[in-house]
Design a protein around this motif. Structure first.
Motif, PDB file in Angstrom:
ATOM      1  N   UNK A 256     -23.784  -7.328 -15.299  1.00 51.25           N
ATOM      2  CA  UNK A 256     -24.601  -6.497 -14.805  1.00 51.25           C
ATOM      3  C   UNK A 256     -24.107  -5.126 -14.653  1.00 51.25           C
ATOM      4  N   UNK A 257     -24.493  -4.044 -15.234  1.00 54.63           N
ATOM      5  CA  UNK A 257     -24.416  -2.795 -15.373  1.00 54.63           C
ATOM      6  C   UNK A 257     -25.348  -1.929 -14.154  1.00 54.63           C
ATOM      7  N   UNK A 258     -26.594  -2.259 -13.906  1.00 49.73           N
ATOM      8  CA  UNK A 258     -27.441  -1.627 -13.378  1.00 49.73           C
ATOM      9  C   UNK A 258     -28.570  -2.636 -12.863  1.00 49.73           C
ATOM     10  N   UNK A 259     -29.173  -2.345 -11.661  1.00 45.31           N
ATOM     11  CA  UNK A 259     -30.345  -3.019 -11.315  1.00 45.31           C
ATOM     12  C   UNK A 259     -31.060  -1.735 -10.503  1.00 45.31           C
ATOM     13  N   UNK A 260     -32.538  -1.900 -11.103  1.00 50.02           N
ATOM     14  CA  UNK A 260     -33.374  -0.973 -10.708  1.00 50.02           C
ATOM     15  C   UNK A 260     -34.560  -1.877  -9.981  1.00 50.02           C
ATOM     16  N   UNK A 261     -34.617  -1.849  -8.637  1.00 54.46           N
ATOM     17  CA  UNK A 261     -35.625  -2.939  -8.281  1.00 54.46           C
ATOM     18  C   UNK A 261     -36.911  -2.035  -7.941  1.00 54.46           C
ATOM     19  N   UNK A 262     -37.888  -2.655  -8.331  1.00 56.57           N
ATOM     20  CA  UNK A 262     -39.229  -2.027  -8.017  1.00 56.57           C
ATOM     21  C   UNK A 262     -40.042  -3.072  -6.971  1.00 56.57           C
ATOM     22  N   UNK A 263     -41.271  -2.881  -6.669  1.00 60.76           N
ATOM     23  CA  UNK A 263     -42.015  -3.580  -5.536  1.00 60.76           C
ATOM     24  C   UNK A 263     -42.249  -5.067  -6.018  1.00 60.76           C
ATOM     25  N   UNK A 264     -42.252  -5.349  -7.227  1.00 55.11           N
ATOM     26  CA  UNK A 264     -42.658  -6.912  -7.722  1.00 55.11           C
ATOM     27  C   UNK A 264     -41.577  -7.228  -8.809  1.00 55.11           C
ATOM     28  N   UNK A 265     -41.131  -6.305  -9.831  1.00 61.66           N
ATOM     29  CA  UNK A 265     -40.188  -6.456 -10.887  1.00 61.66           C
ATOM     30  C   UNK A 265     -38.801  -6.037 -10.556  1.00 61.66           C
ATOM     31  N   UNK A 266     -37.668  -6.215 -11.378  1.00 58.84           N
ATOM     32  CA  UNK A 266     -36.475  -5.494 -11.288  1.00 58.84           C
ATOM     33  C   UNK A 266     -36.073  -5.250 -12.647  1.00 58.84           C
ATOM     34  N   UNK A 267     -35.485  -4.325 -13.154  1.00 60.23           N
ATOM     35  CA  UNK A 267     -34.940  -4.070 -14.360  1.00 60.23           C
ATOM     36  C   UNK A 267     -33.496  -4.035 -14.376  1.00 60.23           C
ATOM     37  N   UNK A 268     -33.103  -4.990 -15.128  1.00 61.97           N
ATOM     38  CA  UNK A 268     -31.626  -5.555 -15.100  1.00 61.97           C
ATOM     39  C   UNK A 268     -30.856  -4.976 -16.603  1.00 61.97           C
ATOM     40  N   UNK A 269     -29.654  -4.248 -16.200  1.00 62.78           N
ATOM     41  CA  UNK A 269     -29.149  -3.525 -17.521  1.00 62.78           C
ATOM     42  C   UNK A 269     -27.805  -4.613 -17.631  1.00 62.78           C
ATOM     43  N   UNK A 270     -27.644  -5.277 -18.462  1.00 64.18           N
ATOM     44  CA  UNK A 270     -26.338  -6.148 -18.808  1.00 64.18           C
ATOM     45  C   UNK A 270     -25.533  -5.373 -20.189  1.00 64.18           C
ATOM     46  N   UNK A 271     -24.305  -4.995 -19.747  1.00 63.81           N
ATOM     47  CA  UNK A 271     -23.453  -4.599 -20.824  1.00 63.81           C
ATOM     48  C   UNK A 271     -22.867  -5.865 -21.402  1.00 63.81           C
ATOM     49  N   UNK A 272     -22.867  -6.073 -22.678  1.00 65.05           N
ATOM     50  CA  UNK A 272     -22.662  -7.168 -23.671  1.00 65.05           C
ATOM     51  C   UNK A 272     -21.248  -6.885 -24.414  1.00 65.05           C
ATOM     52  N   UNK A 273     -20.904  -5.645 -24.490  1.00 62.87           N
ATOM     53  CA  UNK A 273     -19.891  -5.190 -25.110  1.00 62.87           C
ATOM     54  C   UNK A 273     -19.788  -3.663 -24.728  1.00 62.87           C
ATOM     55  N   UNK A 274     -18.555  -3.081 -24.902  1.00 65.03           N
ATOM     56  CA  UNK A 274     -18.441  -1.475 -24.426  1.00 65.03           C
ATOM     57  C   UNK A 274     -19.500  -0.663 -25.236  1.00 65.03           C
ATOM     58  N   UNK A 275     -20.447  -0.093 -24.565  1.00 62.36           N
ATOM     59  CA  UNK A 275     -21.619   0.593 -24.870  1.00 62.36           C
ATOM     60  C   UNK A 275     -22.553  -0.084 -25.456  1.00 62.36           C
ATOM     61  N   UNK A 276     -22.737  -1.385 -25.655  1.00 63.18           N
ATOM     62  CA  UNK A 276     -23.662  -2.162 -25.952  1.00 63.18           C
ATOM     63  C   UNK A 276     -24.385  -2.932 -24.703  1.00 63.18           C
ATOM     64  N   UNK A 277     -25.722  -2.584 -24.644  1.00 62.47           N
ATOM     65  CA  UNK A 277     -26.389  -3.050 -23.351  1.00 62.47           C
ATOM     66  C   UNK A 277     -27.883  -3.642 -23.955  1.00 62.47           C
ATOM     67  N   UNK A 278     -28.069  -4.472 -22.910  1.00 64.19           N
ATOM     68  CA  UNK A 278     -29.229  -5.377 -22.996  1.00 64.19           C
ATOM     69  C   UNK A 278     -30.037  -5.256 -21.793  1.00 64.19           C
ATOM     70  N   UNK A 279     -31.581  -4.630 -21.859  1.00 63.15           N
ATOM     71  CA  UNK A 279     -32.113  -4.815 -20.498  1.00 63.15           C
ATOM     72  C   UNK A 279     -33.315  -5.729 -20.478  1.00 63.15           C
ATOM     73  N   UNK A 280     -33.515  -6.262 -19.220  1.00 66.46           N
ATOM     74  CA  UNK A 280     -34.463  -7.271 -18.915  1.00 66.46           C
ATOM     75  C   UNK A 280     -35.239  -6.985 -17.663  1.00 66.46           C
ATOM     76  N   UNK A 281     -36.416  -7.449 -17.786  1.00 62.55           N
ATOM     77  CA  UNK A 281     -37.325  -7.188 -16.709  1.00 62.55           C
ATOM     78  C   UNK A 281     -37.465  -8.449 -16.283  1.00 62.55           C
ATOM     79  N   UNK A 282     -37.333  -8.646 -14.764  1.00 59.03           N
ATOM     80  CA  UNK A 282     -37.531 -10.048 -14.243  1.00 59.03           C
ATOM     81  C   UNK A 282     -38.109  -9.929 -13.037  1.00 59.03           C
TER      82      UNK A 282
END
Length: 69
Positions: free
Chosen positions: A13-39
Motif C-alpha cells: 500500500x502506497x497511499x490511502x485516501x479515505x472518503x465518507x463512504x469509500x477509500x481509494x487505495x494505491x498499491x505499488x506492485x513494482x517500482x513506479x508501477x501502481x494499481x488503484x482500487x476503490x473499496x
C-alpha cells in the motif's frame, strides 16, 4: 490465501485516501508501477490497511480490452 481469480498482483500500500463512504487505495506492485482500487471504507478498516502493508490486488474480469492509436 486461495482465490479463483487468475490475476493476483502482490504489492505494498502506497497511499490511502479515505472518503465518507469509500477509500481509494494505491498499491505499488513494482517500482513506479501502481494499481488503484476503490473499496468501501469499512472494508479498508476491516482489512487493517495502512501505508506499507503488503497486500494483493486481485483482478476478476471476463474481458481484457486492447486499444491502439
Amino acid at each position: 490465501m486461495k482465490v479463483s481469480a487468475r490475476n493476483s498482483l502482490k504489492g505494498k500500500v502506497k497511499q490511502i485516501t479515505p472518503g465518507s463512504v469509500n477509500a481509494e487505495i494505491v498499491i505499488e506492485i513494482a517500482p513506479g508501477v501502481e494499481v488503484t482500487s476503490i473499496i468501501t471504507k469499512s472494508s479498508c478498516e476491516n482489512l487493517g490497511l495502512e501505508v506499507g502493508k503488503e497486500v494483493y490486488a486481485i483482478v476478476k474480469a471476463t474481458d481484457v480490452l486492447i486499444g491502439v492509436d
